[in-house]
Design a protein around this motif. Structure first.
Motif, PDB file in Angstrom:
ATOM      1  N   TRP A   1      -9.385  -6.477  -0.226  1.00 44.01           N
ATOM      2  CA  TRP A   1      -8.607  -5.413   0.423  1.00 44.01           C
ATOM      3  C   TRP A   1      -8.863  -4.043  -0.185  1.00 44.01           C
ATOM      4  N   LYS A   2      -9.463  -4.026  -1.362  1.00 46.84           N
ATOM      5  CA  LYS A   2      -9.739  -2.735  -1.997  1.00 46.84           C
ATOM      6  C   LYS A   2     -11.129  -2.231  -1.623  1.00 46.84           C
ATOM      7  N   MET A   3     -11.955  -3.128  -1.078  1.00 46.74           N
ATOM      8  CA  MET A   3     -13.366  -2.770  -0.862  1.00 46.74           C
ATOM      9  C   MET A   3     -13.547  -1.720   0.233  1.00 46.74           C
ATOM     10  N   ILE A   4     -14.616  -0.934   0.084  1.00 45.05           N
ATOM     11  CA  ILE A   4     -14.932   0.114   1.047  1.00 45.05           C
ATOM     12  C   ILE A   4     -15.793  -0.524   2.138  1.00 45.05           C
ATOM     13  N   LYS A   5     -15.300  -0.468   3.376  1.00 40.34           N
ATOM     14  CA  LYS A   5     -16.069  -1.070   4.478  1.00 40.34           C
ATOM     15  C   LYS A   5     -16.182  -0.053   5.611  1.00 40.34           C
ATOM     16  N   HIS A   6     -17.329   0.598   5.678  1.00 41.36           N
ATOM     17  CA  HIS A   6     -17.493   1.671   6.665  1.00 41.36           C
ATOM     18  C   HIS A   6     -17.425   1.139   8.091  1.00 41.36           C
ATOM     19  N   ASP A   7     -17.964  -0.061   8.298  1.00 36.94           N
ATOM     20  CA  ASP A   7     -17.968  -0.619   9.663  1.00 36.94           C
ATOM     21  C   ASP A   7     -16.539  -0.870  10.175  1.00 36.94           C
ATOM     22  N   GLN A   8     -15.585  -1.061   9.242  1.00 38.92           N
ATOM     23  CA  GLN A   8     -14.192  -1.272   9.655  1.00 38.92           C
ATOM     24  C   GLN A   8     -13.348  -0.007   9.456  1.00 38.92           C
ATOM     25  N   GLY A   9     -14.054   1.082   9.160  1.00 41.56           N
ATOM     26  CA  GLY A   9     -13.353   2.354   8.969  1.00 41.56           C
ATOM     27  C   GLY A   9     -12.473   2.389   7.729  1.00 41.56           C
ATOM     28  N   ARG A  10     -12.850   1.603   6.720  1.00 33.49           N
ATOM     29  CA  ARG A  10     -12.044   1.582   5.496  1.00 33.49           C
ATOM     30  C   ARG A  10     -12.696   2.418   4.421  1.00 33.49           C
ATOM     31  N   ILE A  11     -11.969   3.449   3.957  1.00 34.98           N
ATOM     32  CA  ILE A  11     -12.515   4.240   2.857  1.00 34.98           C
ATOM     33  C   ILE A  11     -11.978   3.697   1.542  1.00 34.98           C
ATOM     34  N   GLU A  12     -12.353   4.343   0.442  1.00 34.41           N
ATOM     35  CA  GLU A  12     -11.927   3.837  -0.868  1.00 34.41           C
ATOM     36  C   GLU A  12     -10.398   3.821  -0.974  1.00 34.41           C
ATOM     37  N   LYS A  13      -9.866   2.887  -1.775  1.00 34.35           N
ATOM     38  CA  LYS A  13      -8.423   2.717  -1.996  1.00 34.35           C
ATOM     39  C   LYS A  13      -7.656   2.460  -0.699  1.00 34.35           C
ATOM     40  N   TRP A  14      -8.309   1.770   0.216  1.00 30.52           N
ATOM     41  CA  TRP A  14      -7.720   1.545   1.541  1.00 30.52           C
ATOM     42  C   TRP A  14      -6.341   0.899   1.443  1.00 30.52           C
ATOM     43  N   VAL A  15      -6.222  -0.099   0.575  1.00 27.05           N
ATOM     44  CA  VAL A  15      -4.963  -0.859   0.488  1.00 27.05           C
ATOM     45  C   VAL A  15      -3.803   0.033   0.011  1.00 27.05           C
ATOM     46  N   LEU A  16      -4.096   0.965  -0.863  1.00 25.26           N
ATOM     47  CA  LEU A  16      -3.069   1.885  -1.367  1.00 25.26           C
ATOM     48  C   LEU A  16      -2.647   2.864  -0.264  1.00 25.26           C
ATOM     49  N   ARG A  17      -3.641   3.382   0.444  1.00 32.06           N
ATOM     50  CA  ARG A  17      -3.342   4.329   1.534  1.00 32.06           C
ATOM     51  C   ARG A  17      -2.499   3.652   2.610  1.00 32.06           C
ATOM     52  N   LYS A  18      -2.904   2.414   2.941  1.00 34.67           N
ATOM     53  CA  LYS A  18      -2.218   1.644   3.979  1.00 34.67           C
ATOM     54  C   LYS A  18      -0.757   1.398   3.584  1.00 34.67           C
ATOM     55  N   ALA A  19      -0.549   1.101   2.292  1.00 37.17           N
ATOM     56  CA  ALA A  19       0.800   0.786   1.810  1.00 37.17           C
ATOM     57  C   ALA A  19       1.773   1.948   2.013  1.00 37.17           C
ATOM     58  N   PHE A  20       1.242   3.163   1.991  1.00 42.39           N
ATOM     59  CA  PHE A  20       2.111   4.338   2.123  1.00 42.39           C
ATOM     60  C   PHE A  20       2.004   5.003   3.491  1.00 42.39           C
ATOM     61  N   ASP A  21       1.349   4.319   4.420  1.00 43.19           N
ATOM     62  CA  ASP A  21       1.172   4.869   5.766  1.00 43.19           C
ATOM     63  C   ASP A  21       2.414   4.539   6.587  1.00 43.19           C
ATOM     64  N   ASP A  22       3.469   5.309   6.385  1.00 37.86           N
ATOM     65  CA  ASP A  22       4.747   5.041   7.034  1.00 37.86           C
ATOM     66  C   ASP A  22       4.947   6.018   8.189  1.00 37.86           C
ATOM     67  N   GLU A  23       4.971   5.479   9.416  1.00 36.03           N
ATOM     68  CA  GLU A  23       5.106   6.354  10.591  1.00 36.03           C
ATOM     69  C   GLU A  23       6.499   6.984  10.651  1.00 36.03           C
ATOM     70  N   GLU A  24       7.531   6.178  10.348  1.00 39.73           N
ATOM     71  CA  GLU A  24       8.917   6.629  10.480  1.00 39.73           C
ATOM     72  C   GLU A  24       9.246   7.768   9.506  1.00 39.73           C
ATOM     73  N   GLN A  25       9.006   7.494   8.203  1.00 37.91           N
ATOM     74  CA  GLN A  25       9.297   8.502   7.180  1.00 37.91           C
ATOM     75  C   GLN A  25       8.041   8.740   6.372  1.00 37.91           C
ATOM     76  N   PRO A  26       7.120   9.547   6.891  1.00 40.70           N
ATOM     77  CA  PRO A  26       5.813   9.692   6.223  1.00 40.70           C
ATOM     78  C   PRO A  26       5.946  10.197   4.788  1.00 40.70           C
ATOM     79  N   TYR A  27       5.197   9.542   3.895  1.00 40.39           N
ATOM     80  CA  TYR A  27       5.165   9.987   2.500  1.00 40.39           C
ATOM     81  C   TYR A  27       4.330  11.260   2.390  1.00 40.39           C
TER      82      TYR A  27
END
Length: 243
Positions: free
Chosen positions: A195-221
């Motif tokens: 989940w931490k790996m960079i995968k360009h074909d899936q549109g995942r940049i570095e630290k993807w899992v951390l970014r995803k964890a804080f991707d809150d639509e309701e109350q954006p961090y």
């Protein structure tokens, strides 16, 4: 834990992902703490850079979004060069990259201390734990990826933590690093490295899992484009001509 304090404090905010998340979480949890009663519920944030640097611009945007009292410090290449001898004396290393990144931090710490602030919270350590450096896209598989994050964490005391610790201590400023909390490291390092790996074909940049964890639509961090901002080395972000 890191908001237990009897002294005036703030956050280091470079406008990169890690420091912005730390600032955002701090701003969110500050209200209602003893620290807020003592020092006011409005967070102070600090950024350093050459005039017109990418970090200053991004940090200003994050500070506006979070509503912090933002302090911007400018330095010139000459200021940096003048400070190098002192920097090497205080950080006790000849590692070029460390010196290059310590210099702006050293200059910033002096100014922060002069404002009467005695403690700052910093985003140190997230790149090592989550494989945030750009060369991590070369990882051949998740095992190698994980091995490299372990190697980076074990060397922190010689590089990034050495910089953060000594550049601030030189001026009697204390730096706290929530990403390097032992409990947090245990959680973060037991995540499947896949989940931490960079995968360009899936549109995942570095630290993807951390970014995803804080991707809150309701109350954006954070604003979306900051949450997905590409990594800048600290010594690049303060302004390219410093390199």
């Amino acid at each position: 834990k890191r908001l237990m304090t009897d002294v005036p404090f703030g956050v280091l905010l470079s406008g990169g992902l890690d420091s912005s998340l730390v600032a955002s979480v701090t701003a969110r949890y500050l209200a209602g703490t003893k620290a807020a009663k003592q020092w006011g519920a409005q967070l102070h944030s600090f950024c350093v850079g050459l005039e017109g640097s990418p970090d200053l611009k991004a940090a200003k945007e994050v500070a506006d979004f979070l509503g912090t009292v933002h302090h911007e410090f400018h330095f010139t290449v000459q200021d940096g060069i003048d400070a190098i001898e002192d920097v090497i004396y205080h950080i006790e290393t000849y590692d070029v990259t460390t010196i290059r990144a310590s210099t702006p931090m050293f200059l910033m710490s002096r100014k922060i201390k002069s404002l009467g602030v005695k403690m700052v919270i910093s985003g140190e350590g997230a790149d090592e734990i989550f494989g945030g450096y750009l060369y991590f896209h070369k990882a051949p598989n998740k095992e190698e990826f994980h091995r490299e994050t372990c190697r980076k964490i074990k060397a922190l005391h010689q590089y990034d933590c050495l910089r953060a610790n000594k550049a601030t201590s030189a001026w009697g400023l204390e730096a706290r690093v929530p990403f390097l909390d032992k409990e947090f490291i245990n959680v973060a390092m037991s995540i499947d490295p896949e989940w931490k790996m960079i995968k360009h074909d899936q549109g995942r940049i570095e630290k993807w899992v951390l970014r995803k964890a804080f991707d809150d639509e309701e109350q954006p961090y954070l604003p979306k484009h900051i949450l997905y901002r590409q990594k800048e080395q600290f010594s690049d972000g303060v302004g390219y001509s410093w390199i």
